[in-house]
Design a protein around this motif. Structure first.
Motif, mmCIF file in Angstrom:
data_model
loop_
_atom_site.group_PDB
_atom_site.id
_atom_site.type_symbol
_atom_site.label_atom_id
_atom_site.label_comp_id
_atom_site.label_asym_id
_atom_site.label_seq_id
_atom_site.Cartn_x
_atom_site.Cartn_y
_atom_site.Cartn_z
ATOM 1 N N THR A 1 0.956 -0.866 -0.598
ATOM 2 C CA THR A 1 -0.101 -0.002 -0.035
ATOM 3 C C THR A 1 0.991 1.228 0.219
ATOM 4 O OG1 THR A 1 -2.209 1.060 1.258
ATOM 5 C CG2 THR A 1 -0.544 0.153 2.705
ATOM 6 N N SER A 2 -0.138 2.239 0.570
ATOM 7 C CA SER A 2 1.261 3.663 0.203
ATOM 8 C C SER A 2 1.469 3.638 1.771
ATOM 9 C CB SER A 2 0.353 4.649 -0.726
ATOM 10 O OG SER A 2 -0.700 5.429 0.098
ATOM 11 N N GLN A 3 2.898 4.805 1.285
ATOM 12 C CA GLN A 3 3.183 5.321 2.932
ATOM 13 C C GLN A 3 1.286 6.589 3.068
ATOM 14 O OE1 GLN A 3 4.232 8.821 3.568
ATOM 15 N NE2 GLN A 3 4.299 8.610 5.662
ATOM 16 N N THR A 4 1.185 7.439 2.764
ATOM 17 C CA THR A 4 -0.314 7.597 3.386
ATOM 18 C C THR A 4 -1.429 6.854 3.940
ATOM 19 O OG1 THR A 4 0.319 9.471 1.069
ATOM 20 C CG2 THR A 4 -1.591 9.512 1.721
ATOM 21 N N MET A 5 -1.573 6.263 2.965
ATOM 22 C CA MET A 5 -2.729 4.937 3.348
ATOM 23 C C MET A 5 -2.138 3.865 4.239
ATOM 24 S SD MET A 5 -5.420 3.434 3.299
ATOM 25 C CE MET A 5 -6.430 4.309 2.002
ATOM 26 N N TYR A 6 -1.332 4.361 4.881
ATOM 27 C CA TYR A 6 -0.005 3.592 6.150
ATOM 28 C C TYR A 6 -0.169 4.621 7.001
ATOM 29 C CZ TYR A 6 2.360 0.993 9.579
ATOM 30 O OH TYR A 6 2.148 0.510 10.751
ATOM 31 N N ALA A 7 0.067 5.647 7.032
ATOM 32 C CA ALA A 7 0.317 6.768 7.610
ATOM 33 C C ALA A 7 -1.803 6.954 8.323
ATOM 34 C CB ALA A 7 0.275 7.790 7.779
ATOM 35 N N ARG A 8 -2.752 6.900 7.687
ATOM 36 C CA ARG A 8 -4.065 6.916 7.816
ATOM 37 C C ARG A 8 -4.603 5.852 8.522
ATOM 38 N NH1 ARG A 8 -7.009 10.539 4.711
ATOM 39 N NH2 ARG A 8 -9.173 9.072 5.095
ATOM 40 N N TYR A 9 -3.825 4.953 8.580
ATOM 41 C CA TYR A 9 -4.168 3.902 9.530
ATOM 42 C C TYR A 9 -3.462 3.569 11.157
ATOM 43 C CZ TYR A 9 -4.754 0.366 5.951
ATOM 44 O OH TYR A 9 -4.929 -0.444 4.342
ATOM 45 N N GLU A 10 -2.290 4.527 10.893
ATOM 46 C CA GLU A 10 -2.271 4.737 12.887
ATOM 47 C C GLU A 10 -2.581 6.171 12.923
ATOM 48 O OE1 GLU A 10 2.177 4.467 12.540
ATOM 49 O OE2 GLU A 10 2.462 3.145 12.077
ATOM 50 N N ARG A 11 -3.392 6.696 12.151
ATOM 51 C CA ARG A 11 -4.133 7.886 12.963
ATOM 52 C C ARG A 11 -5.135 7.645 13.328
ATOM 53 N NH1 ARG A 11 -2.070 10.516 8.595
ATOM 54 N NH2 ARG A 11 -4.744 10.746 7.952
ATOM 55 N N GLY A 12 -6.135 5.808 12.486
ATOM 56 C CA GLY A 12 -7.307 5.601 12.657
ATOM 57 C C GLY A 12 -7.969 6.750 11.668
ATOM 58 N N ALA A 13 -7.501 7.425 11.067
ATOM 59 C CA ALA A 13 -8.196 7.783 9.790
ATOM 60 C C ALA A 13 -8.843 6.947 9.116
ATOM 61 C CB ALA A 13 -7.837 8.490 9.410
ATOM 62 N N ASN A 14 -8.556 5.668 8.377
ATOM 63 C CA ASN A 14 -9.042 4.343 7.709
ATOM 64 C C ASN A 14 -8.394 3.537 9.120
ATOM 65 O OD1 ASN A 14 -8.065 6.318 5.730
ATOM 66 N ND2 ASN A 14 -9.281 4.961 4.427
ATOM 67 N N GLU A 15 -9.624 2.109 8.604
ATOM 68 C CA GLU A 15 -9.719 0.570 9.147
ATOM 69 C C GLU A 15 -8.632 0.519 8.187
ATOM 70 O OE1 GLU A 15 -12.896 -1.242 10.630
ATOM 71 O OE2 GLU A 15 -13.928 0.937 11.733
ATOM 72 N N MET A 16 -8.203 -0.639 8.759
ATOM 73 C CA MET A 16 -7.264 -1.289 8.099
ATOM 74 C C MET A 16 -8.076 -2.902 8.171
ATOM 75 S SD MET A 16 -3.194 -2.777 10.136
ATOM 76 C CE MET A 16 -4.028 -3.259 11.501
ATOM 77 N N PRO A 17 -7.463 -3.285 6.430
ATOM 78 C CA PRO A 17 -7.944 -4.661 6.422
ATOM 79 C C PRO A 17 -7.630 -5.564 6.332
ATOM 80 C CG PRO A 17 -7.153 -3.124 4.065
ATOM 81 C CD PRO A 17 -6.889 -2.383 5.715
#
Length: 70
Positions: free
Chosen positions: A27-43
């Protein structure tokens, strides 16, 4: 959402960057950062991959178990 803190702590404890983990997950670094911030749920597939990468259980990442290795 205890897993947010756990995935960040695991990454930092293993001296990995968000970019390195993102590449491992495909995945992208941006998407992974969103997982760590809680902005997106991790699959689930990423949860499983992180368990294998860090050699910990899903219960640990999800905050069900307090110890990494039993």
């Amino acid at each position: 959402m205890k897993y947010i803190k756990r995935i960040r702590d695991l990454r930092e404890d293993n001296d990995k960057t968000q970019q390195e983990i993102a590449e491992y997950l495909g995945t992208s670094q941006t998407m992974y950062a969103r997982y760590e911030r809680g902005a997106n749920e991790m699959p689930i597939r990423h949860l499983i991959a992180l368990c294998k990468f860090y050699n910990v259980s899903a219960d640990y990442i999800l905050g069900i178990d307090k110890e990494q290795n039993k």
